[in-house]
Motif scaffolding. Structure first.
Motif, PDB file in Angstrom:
ATOM      1  N   GLU A   1      13.316   8.010  41.568  1.00 17.69           N
ATOM      2  CA  GLU A   1      13.850   8.990  42.330  1.00 17.69           C
ATOM      3  C   GLU A   1      15.275   9.390  41.855  1.00 17.69           C
ATOM      4  O   GLU A   1      15.747  10.655  41.748  1.00 17.69           O
ATOM      5  CB  GLU A   1      13.857   8.515  43.841  1.00 17.69           C
ATOM      6  N   TYR A   2      15.939   8.251  41.322  1.00 16.44           N
ATOM      7  CA  TYR A   2      17.324   8.645  40.825  1.00 16.44           C
ATOM      8  C   TYR A   2      17.950   7.831  39.719  1.00 16.44           C
ATOM      9  O   TYR A   2      16.776   6.647  39.098  1.00 16.44           O
ATOM     10  CB  TYR A   2      18.389   8.302  42.148  1.00 16.44           C
ATOM     11  N   TYR A   3      18.803   8.063  39.071  1.00 20.63           N
ATOM     12  CA  TYR A   3      19.375   6.997  38.103  1.00 20.63           C
ATOM     13  C   TYR A   3      19.134   5.546  38.296  1.00 20.63           C
ATOM     14  O   TYR A   3      19.633   5.107  39.201  1.00 20.63           O
ATOM     15  CB  TYR A   3      20.765   7.464  37.270  1.00 20.63           C
TER      16      TYR A   3
ATOM     17  N   MET B   1      27.709 -10.632  37.219  1.00 16.14           N
ATOM     18  CA  MET B   1      26.847  -9.593  38.254  1.00 16.14           C
ATOM     19  C   MET B   1      26.540  -8.336  37.301  1.00 16.14           C
ATOM     20  O   MET B   1      27.401  -8.085  36.424  1.00 16.14           O
ATOM     21  CB  MET B   1      27.554  -9.633  39.424  1.00 16.14           C
ATOM     22  N   ALA B   2      25.795  -7.813  37.795  1.00 21.09           N
ATOM     23  CA  ALA B   2      25.232  -6.486  37.174  1.00 21.09           C
ATOM     24  C   ALA B   2      25.674  -5.371  38.101  1.00 21.09           C
ATOM     25  O   ALA B   2      25.896  -5.749  39.163  1.00 21.09           O
ATOM     26  CB  ALA B   2      23.919  -6.239  36.781  1.00 21.09           C
ATOM     27  N   ILE B   3      25.669  -4.202  37.626  1.00 25.10           N
ATOM     28  CA  ILE B   3      26.282  -3.002  38.475  1.00 25.10           C
ATOM     29  C   ILE B   3      24.504  -2.419  39.043  1.00 25.10           C
ATOM     30  O   ILE B   3      23.928  -2.535  38.280  1.00 25.10           O
ATOM     31  CB  ILE B   3      26.931  -1.857  37.724  1.00 25.10           C
ATOM     32  N   MET B   4      24.530  -1.837  39.784  1.00 24.69           N
ATOM     33  CA  MET B   4      23.374  -1.262  40.424  1.00 24.69           C
ATOM     34  C   MET B   4      23.920   0.198  41.024  1.00 24.69           C
ATOM     35  O   MET B   4      24.829   0.615  41.344  1.00 24.69           O
ATOM     36  CB  MET B   4      22.606  -1.781  41.610  1.00 24.69           C
ATOM     37  N   ILE B   5      22.698   1.130  40.943  1.00 24.03           N
ATOM     38  CA  ILE B   5      23.194   2.603  41.463  1.00 24.03           C
ATOM     39  C   ILE B   5      22.364   2.613  42.879  1.00 24.03           C
ATOM     40  O   ILE B   5      20.804   2.497  42.826  1.00 24.03           O
ATOM     41  CB  ILE B   5      22.553   3.474  40.331  1.00 24.03           C
ATOM     42  N   THR B   6      22.979   3.044  43.939  1.00 21.45           N
ATOM     43  CA  THR B   6      22.325   3.198  45.165  1.00 21.45           C
ATOM     44  C   THR B   6      21.619   4.425  45.323  1.00 21.45           C
ATOM     45  O   THR B   6      21.590   5.345  44.530  1.00 21.45           O
ATOM     46  CB  THR B   6      23.373   3.096  46.463  1.00 21.45           C
ATOM     47  N   ASP B   7      20.805   4.568  46.598  1.00 21.06           N
ATOM     48  CA  ASP B   7      20.068   5.688  46.712  1.00 21.06           C
ATOM     49  C   ASP B   7      21.020   6.830  47.029  1.00 21.06           C
ATOM     50  O   ASP B   7      20.235   7.878  47.397  1.00 21.06           O
ATOM     51  CB  ASP B   7      18.967   5.460  47.721  1.00 21.06           C
ATOM     52  N   GLU B   8      22.323   6.551  47.033  1.00 18.47           N
ATOM     53  CA  GLU B   8      23.008   7.788  47.240  1.00 18.47           C
ATOM     54  C   GLU B   8      23.242   8.548  46.029  1.00 18.47           C
ATOM     55  O   GLU B   8      24.035   9.771  46.257  1.00 18.47           O
ATOM     56  CB  GLU B   8      24.402   7.287  47.842  1.00 18.47           C
TER      57      GLU B   8
ATOM     58  N   CYS C   1      23.505  13.320  38.887  1.00 23.50           N
ATOM     59  CA  CYS C   1      24.440  14.024  38.107  1.00 23.50           C
ATOM     60  C   CYS C   1      24.391  13.633  36.573  1.00 23.50           C
ATOM     61  O   CYS C   1      24.637  14.516  35.757  1.00 23.50           O
ATOM     62  CB  CYS C   1      25.968  14.084  38.622  1.00 23.50           C
ATOM     63  N   GLY C   2      24.007  12.421  36.492  1.00 19.35           N
ATOM     64  CA  GLY C   2      23.991  11.964  34.950  1.00 19.35           C
ATOM     65  C   GLY C   2      25.416  11.581  34.375  1.00 19.35           C
ATOM     66  O   GLY C   2      25.497  11.363  33.163  1.00 19.35           O
TER      67      GLY C   2
ATOM     68  N   VAL D   1      30.452   9.932  43.376  1.00 15.41           N
ATOM     69  CA  VAL D   1      29.717   9.594  44.659  1.00 15.41           C
ATOM     70  C   VAL D   1      30.064   8.071  45.036  1.00 15.41           C
ATOM     71  O   VAL D   1      29.596   7.559  46.021  1.00 15.41           O
ATOM     72  CB  VAL D   1      28.421  10.169  45.058  1.00 15.41           C
ATOM     73  N   ASP D   2      30.589   7.294  43.913  1.00 18.76           N
ATOM     74  CA  ASP D   2      30.752   5.877  44.151  1.00 18.76           C
ATOM     75  C   ASP D   2      29.473   5.139  44.784  1.00 18.76           C
ATOM     76  O   ASP D   2      29.434   4.200  45.269  1.00 18.76           O
ATOM     77  CB  ASP D   2      31.915   5.643  45.155  1.00 18.76           C
ATOM     78  N   CYS D   3      28.227   5.469  43.904  1.00  9.14           N
ATOM     79  CA  CYS D   3      27.055   4.833  44.167  1.00  9.14           C
ATOM     80  C   CYS D   3      26.627   3.586  43.132  1.00  9.14           C
ATOM     81  O   CYS D   3      25.871   3.216  43.185  1.00  9.14           O
ATOM     82  CB  CYS D   3      26.142   5.897  44.254  1.00  9.14           C
ATOM     83  N   CYS D   4      27.775   3.544  42.101  1.00 13.46           N
ATOM     84  CA  CYS D   4      27.557   2.490  41.312  1.00 13.46           C
ATOM     85  C   CYS D   4      28.404   1.340  41.479  1.00 13.46           C
ATOM     86  O   CYS D   4      29.479   1.384  41.687  1.00 13.46           O
ATOM     87  CB  CYS D   4      28.010   2.863  39.684  1.00 13.46           C
ATOM     88  N   VAL D   5      27.664   0.282  42.129  1.00 14.30           N
ATOM     89  CA  VAL D   5      28.395  -0.919  42.820  1.00 14.30           C
ATOM     90  C   VAL D   5      27.649  -2.167  42.117  1.00 14.30           C
ATOM     91  O   VAL D   5      26.568  -2.252  41.683  1.00 14.30           O
ATOM     92  CB  VAL D   5      28.039  -0.821  44.373  1.00 14.30           C
ATOM     93  N   ASP D   6      28.468  -3.251  42.670  1.00 16.35           N
ATOM     94  CA  ASP D   6      27.949  -4.668  42.405  1.00 16.35           C
ATOM     95  C   ASP D   6      26.666  -4.744  43.111  1.00 16.35           C
ATOM     96  O   ASP D   6      26.436  -4.684  44.085  1.00 16.35           O
ATOM     97  CB  ASP D   6      28.757  -5.513  42.774  1.00 16.35           C
ATOM     98  N   ASP D   7      25.630  -5.244  42.121  1.00 22.33           N
ATOM     99  CA  ASP D   7      24.271  -5.836  42.409  1.00 22.33           C
ATOM    100  C   ASP D   7      24.338  -7.223  43.244  1.00 22.33           C
ATOM    101  O   ASP D   7      24.751  -8.118  42.223  1.00 22.33           O
ATOM    102  CB  ASP D   7      23.469  -5.502  41.488  1.00 22.33           C
TER     103      ASP D   7
END
Length: 116
Positions: free
Chosen positions: A63-65, A1-8, A12-13, A90-96
């Motif tokens: 809009e975001y990374y 599975m890949a990781i995704m970045i949520t709209d949260e 910050c980079g 902010v824990d926005c890198c989660v399983d996609d």
């Protein structure tokens, strides 16, 4: 599975320099297969489609990374855990849930991206 970045994402980079595949890009930035990989010239992607590894590709988010799922290996073969998730404040890198891959497939992808 890949990781995704949520709209949260707070943009910050922190995640971008941690990715061993250069699969993370700032919102609105074009991405390339060759970025951070050993891919050159024409590469076969998406089940047979040929693209130039250095050609700019459309951003996934304006809009975001974002993470290019086809370049994400969840850091398999590099680290014990996805580094983007490890450093995200902010824990926005989660399983996609849309990209499920086995450990074997992730290692194959890593080897394809980083041909010796």
């Amino acid at each position: 599975m890949a990781i995704m970045i949520t709209d949260e994402c707070i943009n910050c980079g922190a995640c971008e320099p941690e990715c061993p595949n250069n699969a993370i890009y700032e919102g609105g930035a074009n991405w390339r297969w060759a970025d951070g990989t050993s891919l050159k010239g024409a590469v076969e992607v998406d089940g047979g489609k040929q693209v130039d590894a250095t050609s700019p590709q459309t951003p996934v988010s304006d809009e975001y990374y974002y993470i290019v799922s086809d370049k994400c290996t969840e850091c398999v073969g590099f680290h014990e855990e996805p580094q983007c998730a490890a450093v995200c404040p902010v824990d926005c890198c989660v399983d996609d849930p849309d990209y499920r891959e086995t450990q074997e497939r992730l290692l194959q992808k890593k080897d394809w991206l980083h041909v010796a």
